[in-house]
Design a protein around this motif. Structure first.
Motif, PDB file in Angstrom:
ATOM      1  N   SER A  94       1.206  -3.421   0.188  1.00  0.00           N
ATOM      2  CA  SER A  94       2.461  -3.705  -0.522  1.00  0.00           C
ATOM      3  C   SER A  94       2.522  -5.213  -0.754  1.00  0.00           C
ATOM      4  O   SER A  94       1.582  -5.938  -0.411  1.00  0.00           O
ATOM      5  CB  SER A  94       3.644  -3.211   0.309  1.00  0.00           C
ATOM      6  OG  SER A  94       3.655  -3.890   1.536  1.00  0.00           O
ATOM      7  N   SER A  95       3.610  -5.661  -1.292  1.00  0.00           N
ATOM      8  CA  SER A  95       3.663  -7.083  -1.664  1.00  0.00           C
ATOM      9  C   SER A  95       3.556  -7.996  -0.439  1.00  0.00           C
ATOM     10  O   SER A  95       2.995  -9.082  -0.502  1.00  0.00           O
ATOM     11  CB  SER A  95       4.957  -7.368  -2.414  1.00  0.00           C
ATOM     12  OG  SER A  95       6.038  -6.949  -1.606  1.00  0.00           O
ATOM     13  N   THR A 305       5.158  -0.058  -6.428  1.00  0.00           N
ATOM     14  CA  THR A 305       5.321  -1.056  -5.373  1.00  0.00           C
ATOM     15  C   THR A 305       4.128  -1.189  -4.442  1.00  0.00           C
ATOM     16  O   THR A 305       4.003  -2.178  -3.732  1.00  0.00           O
ATOM     17  CB  THR A 305       6.541  -0.691  -4.525  1.00  0.00           C
ATOM     18  OG1 THR A 305       6.372   0.673  -4.112  1.00  0.00           O
ATOM     19  CG2 THR A 305       7.838  -0.849  -5.294  1.00  0.00           C
TER      20      THR A 305
END
Ligand code: ADP
Length: 652
Positions: A94-95, A305
């Motif tokens: 994820s980020s 995401t």
């Protein structure tokens, strides 16, 4: 124009050669064509078999590709479901971080979760006291703070209290403090989990205290927890901790290659993910990447995401391949390769090379699947009976052809030999006729021209005429007789004939005929009253021929004897001479029609080659036989053997 014998022989040889060439021209091409056809058929069979085997192998590879494709499709579920099977790991990017499922399959992660840092502000007073040398006061302050409810403060206080004990060389108290700190997980000290910091510190204390047994034990426990994924840490922390453990334990940390590869894979994917700014579809789908020399198959699903990747190691691929190829192993070793040819699963391609393969572009899979050449060629049972039948058929046809040709060849050669004999017979007969005819012509001309001849001389000319006419008559009769015998038309008038009467009569006639040559034939005493049943003219003819030969083949002064003998088969009339004799190899053949001996021809003795054939014919017609005994250069004895006639009464 008359043909000379040499020319005739040449013509004859030409004809024989032509026939041989013709025979070969007729027999050899079909035989060669047949053999060629058979070999060609066998060859085609072999090609067909090889082609079938190749198709079968290709089908095997495709079957395995389908099964592996199914395994890969099934593996999609582990992008979301647990438990992820051994040999694979799910990486969720994820980020802010990378999550690993299950976490113990990697050694480190590129971005560990952020922990709450331990407090620092609260300890300013206590630390001042500590660094001014008032350890007891500082310790008291730290212990007070360690009872605070906030884990961040507690962790900071315990860490500092332990530091004071350590500096004061109060090892047990220091160890006890660190052990307390080791139970606090979600607080970070300098970005490292407090529990890990505490565990490392315990080892340092034990080391400083010289408690080596305790140190080894503690380091082993730390290594176990490190490898079991107790802490999610970055690579630097892992390397540092592993380095320290290695020093304490005296050997490198036993991290598996798979765990290292999966950790490196996670790092790689994280880098790519960051470079793509989290944008899909970069990296989506399925592919193979080589990390630290190990091919890793990736299944990637990217959402808004996050990006979820299932990293599959060669070990799991090996298991998939084993189940996909069960039952087809006899076709050869199966391997899964990267497109560049690196082995993912299976033995790889040995020197034998590939016998069938399907590439990634053909199968739609991220791998090339290859079947190596089997150690033994595949059995081609279905073609074996056909090939056997063909071989046998071919062998039978070739044998028949060879046998037939041999028989034909013999027949042709026999006919050629007969024709050759007939040819020389015609020459001989012409010669036999020419001599008396020339004599007749000459004497007749003389008688015609000379009217004044004295009576005696005229009479002698008439005698010559009579003798030659007689000779011609005998010759013609002989030929006609032979023709009748050959066709079975010769009648025999059977009567009881006294053997000695017969001999006497024929010898007398023969001597009269040969009077001018003055050839005495000696009749020796023998069985005087023996009798045979037969045609006296025919038997006389046979005896005449034997006497004629005995005289003809005795150069110089002939010495011919006739004797009537007793024989196991009846009575034998033996005619002996001391002439040229007959070589052993010719002694059987001379009874054949037109056959003349080599020596007879070389010496230029006249003859037709029919005399003995007629003797043999007559003897067999009387249930008898002819025998010959001869020594080359010393003479011959011919015996006309006839069954004895029992009915003749002895003359009183
Ligand atoms: P011809 O005498 O006309 O040649 P025959 O059938 O009578 O034919 O004999 C066949 C051959 O056998 C002769 O050519 C000769 O070579 C051999 N032959 C027959 N009788 C005698 C003999 N008494 N001595 C030596 N050779 C003989």
């Amino acid at each position: 124009m008359a043909r000379t014998p040499m020319r005739r022989a040449r013509l004859w040889n030409d004809g024989s050669r032509r026939l041989t060439v013709l025979f070969l021209a007729v027999v050899v091409p079909p035989a060669v064509a047949l053999v060629w056809l058979g070999l060609e058929l066998l060859n085609q069979d072999r090609t067909l078999a090889v082609q079938r085997a190749s198709e079968r192998r290709q089908a095997v590879v495709q079957g395995v590709a389908v099964a592996l494709g199914q395994s890969l499709t099934d593996a999609q579920r582990w992008l979301t479901d647990d438990p992820v099977p051994v040999g694979a790991v799910r990486l969720v990017l994820s980020s802010s971080r990378v999550r690993v499922h299950p976490p113990d399959r990697v050694l480190w992660v590129p971005r560990p979760p952020t922990l709450v840092p331990a407090a620092t502000q609260e300890f300013a007073d206590a630390e001042r006291a500590e660094f001014q040398g008032s350890a007891a006061r500082a310790l008291q302050a730290y212990e007070g703070l360690a009872r605070r409810p906030s884990p961040a403060v507690r962790a900071g206080a315990i860490l500092r209290a332990a530091r004071v004990h350590r500096r004061e060389r109060r090892w047990d108290e220091a160890l006890a403090s660190y052990r307390t700190l080791a139970s606090i997980d979600d607080i970070a000290i300098d970005d490292v989990a407090a529990s890990l910091v505490a565990r490392r510190a315990i080892c340092f204390v034990l080391d400083e205290a010289g408690r080596s047994a305790g140190l080894v034990k503690e380091a082993a426990s730390l290594e176990r927890d490190l490898l079991a994924g107790r802490w999610t840490i970055d690579r630097a922390t892992w390397d540092l901790t592993a380095g320290q453990i290695a020093k304490w334990r005296g050997r490198a940390v036993g991290a598996s290659d798979e765990a290292r590869t999966l950790s490196a894979t996670a790092a790689l994917l994280w880098r790519e993910w960051q470079q793509s700014d989290g944008e899909s579809p970069r990296g989506s789908g399925r592919k193979v990447i080589v990390v630290d020399g190990m091919p890793v198959t990736l299944l990637v699903r990217t959402t808004e995401t996050e990006s979820i990747a299932l990293a599959i190691l060669p070990g799991l691929m090996e298991a998939w391949l084993a189940s996909a190829s069960s039952g087809v192993a006899h076709q050869g070793p199966l391997s899964v390769l990267t497109e560049a040819g690196d082995v993912i699963a299976g033995p790889g391609l040995a020197a034998g090379g590939t016998s069938a393969r399907t590439s990634a572009s053909e199968s739609g899979l991220p791998w090339t699947i290859a079947l190596g050449a089997a150690a033994a060629p595949p059995p081609l049972e279905d073609l074996a009976p056909r090939r056997r039948l063909l071989m046998w058929g071919l062998a039978a046809i070739v044998l028949l052809l060879a046998g037939g040709s041999a028989v034909l060849w013999r027949a042709v050669q026999q006919q050629l030999a007969v024709a050759r004999l007939q040819n020389s017979f015609v020459a001989a007969v012409s010669h036999e006729f020419r001599t008396p005819l020339a004599s007749l012509r000459h004497v007749t001309e003389l008688l015609d021209e000379r009217d004044d001849l004295p009576r005696e001389e005229r009479q002698s000319f008439y005698d010559v005429l009579t003798r030659n006419t007689e000779r011609l008559h005998r010759l013609v009769e002989s030929l006609l007789d032979f023709a009748r015998m050959e066709s079975g038309r010769k009648p025999y008038d059977s009567k009881v004939v006294g053997a000695s009467d017969l001999v006497r009569q024929v010898v007398t006639d023969f001597e009269r005929e040969g009077l001018k040559r003055s050839i005495p034939i000696e009749v020796e005493a023998g069985l005087a009253d023996a009798a045979v049943l037969g045609d006296s003219a025919a038997l006389g003819h046979a005896l005449w021929n034997l006497l004629d030969n005995a005289v003809k083949y005795s150069p110089g002064q002939p010495d011919v004897r006739v004797q009537i003998e007793s024989h196991a088969a009846g009575v034998a009339i033996a005619v002996r001479d001391k002439g040229i004799g007959i070589p052993r190899r010719e002694q059987r053949e001379i009874f054949g029609r037109f056959v003349r001996g080599e020596q007879a021809q070389r010496l230029g003795v006249k003859g037709t080659g029919l005399g003995l054939a007629m003797v043999s014919h007559i003897a067999h017609a009387h249930n008898g036989s002819v025998e010959v005994e001869s020594v080359e250069g010393a003479g011959s004895t011919f015996r006309l053997v006839l069954p004895e006639a029992r009915c003749r009464e002895p003359e009183a």
